[in-house]
Design a protein around this motif. Sequence first.
Motif, PDB file in Angstrom:
ATOM      1  N   SER A 130     -12.587 -17.385 -12.106  1.00 32.44           N
ATOM      2  CA  SER A 130     -11.553 -18.078 -11.335  1.00 32.44           C
ATOM      3  C   SER A 130     -11.911 -19.546 -11.128  1.00 32.44           C
ATOM      4  O   SER A 130     -11.054 -20.427 -11.203  1.00 32.44           O
TER       5      SER A 130
ATOM      6  N   ASN B 139      -7.685  -4.834  -9.149  1.00 34.24           N
ATOM      7  CA  ASN B 139      -6.645  -5.639  -8.510  1.00 34.24           C
ATOM      8  C   ASN B 139      -7.170  -6.279  -7.224  1.00 34.24           C
ATOM      9  O   ASN B 139      -6.924  -7.464  -6.955  1.00 34.24           O
ATOM     10  N   ARG B 140      -7.940  -5.514  -6.444  1.00 29.94           N
ATOM     11  CA  ARG B 140      -8.524  -6.056  -5.209  1.00 29.94           C
ATOM     12  C   ARG B 140      -9.557  -7.133  -5.529  1.00 29.94           C
ATOM     13  O   ARG B 140      -9.615  -8.168  -4.856  1.00 29.94           O
TER      14      ARG B 140
ATOM     15  N   ASN C 144      -7.641 -10.368  -6.503  1.00 31.56           N
ATOM     16  CA  ASN C 144      -7.055 -11.031  -5.334  1.00 31.56           C
ATOM     17  C   ASN C 144      -8.112 -11.745  -4.505  1.00 31.56           C
ATOM     18  O   ASN C 144      -7.867 -12.819  -3.950  1.00 31.56           O
TER      19      ASN C 144
ATOM     20  N   THR D 261      -4.072 -13.513  -9.306  1.00 28.67           N
ATOM     21  CA  THR D 261      -3.019 -12.538  -9.038  1.00 28.67           C
ATOM     22  C   THR D 261      -2.757 -11.718 -10.288  1.00 28.67           C
ATOM     23  O   THR D 261      -2.354 -12.254 -11.322  1.00 28.67           O
ATOM     24  N   ASN D 262      -2.997 -10.420 -10.191  1.00 32.05           N
ATOM     25  CA  ASN D 262      -2.777  -9.539 -11.333  1.00 32.05           C
ATOM     26  C   ASN D 262      -1.287  -9.435 -11.622  1.00 32.05           C
ATOM     27  O   ASN D 262      -0.480  -9.209 -10.722  1.00 32.05           O
TER      28      ASN D 262
ATOM     29  N   GLY E 124      -3.780 -11.855 -15.495  1.00 25.44           N
ATOM     30  CA  GLY E 124      -3.538 -12.397 -14.176  1.00 25.44           C
ATOM     31  C   GLY E 124      -3.359 -13.904 -14.250  1.00 25.44           C
ATOM     32  O   GLY E 124      -3.580 -14.520 -15.288  1.00 25.44           O
TER      33      GLY E 124
ATOM     34  N   LYS F 176      -3.992 -18.563  -8.709  1.00 27.71           N
ATOM     35  CA  LYS F 176      -3.047 -19.028  -7.687  1.00 27.71           C
ATOM     36  C   LYS F 176      -3.094 -20.549  -7.586  1.00 27.71           C
ATOM     37  O   LYS F 176      -4.131 -21.164  -7.830  1.00 27.71           O
TER      38      LYS F 176
END
Length: 281
Positions: free
Chosen positions: A162, A216-217, A220, A225-226, A278, A281
């Motif tokens: 990320s 997914n967790r 996030n 964001t998946n 994903g 953000k």
Amino acid sequence: MRNLSIMAQRSFSTATSVSDLVSKKSTNNTVYDADRDIWWDPDELFFMLKTSVNPARFSYFNRILAAQDSVVRGAALLDVGCGGGILAEEFAELGMNVTGIDPSASAIATARRHAQQQGLSIDYYVGAGEKLPFADASFDYVSCCDVLEHVEDVNQVLSEISRVLRPGGLFFYDTVNRTWLSWLFLIKIAQDLKRWAFMKPDQHLYELFIKPAELNRHLNAVGLTNQDVRGMVADYNPLLTLHYLRKRATGRWTFRHLGERMKMREGKDTSLCYMGWGRKK
């Protein structure tokens, strides 16, 4: 095959926790440090990634790029855990500026050599996903395939991914689900039972497999964001799986023959392996 599946489900259901199935230990990643080309030799195990797995996952990623009207040519992509460059070369052939990183110096040497032979300009580095040697927001895209189920700190790897991904950038992944089916096939059959085994002991650990909701967790938590999850399923009659593996184990087939027959495709069933993408953000 059906009887074996029933037996596995019974054995699996009696376990009270993941630790009942495997002990706490590290994945055997030494298999990637071979002193020969185990990636591009058609008779070696990892060439199956190109013939069996890549057609499913790369066509999916390519479709996502097209659906998102993404800029491809000249875009910067990082392939985390690139191994011998089998997936990295697919992205490079689209016209992307590809960088690959892997902790295995042997794999990186193979990747560099093969890319040069193919006339592809790919930057390869030896390094770990837990500490990527790149500046923040360096890449438009990051891929991480056949990797997350091998690391002990998924959050750290995803956090680094990320960090180096630009805002709005896309992340492509695939990994292994933690289900009775993945335990049966990738642990018991693929590794433990000599009659069919085609992987080294502890090449996979069941406790490191990741359920889609868990991933997914994780995503996030690090600002990703998946957007979608799809399964990778057999594009052949799965009832023939043990027959195929037995032919290789007895020397009648090589990995070349196995990969040609055990092809995967995109599907709805995520109970063995799954892939997705994903957005930062």
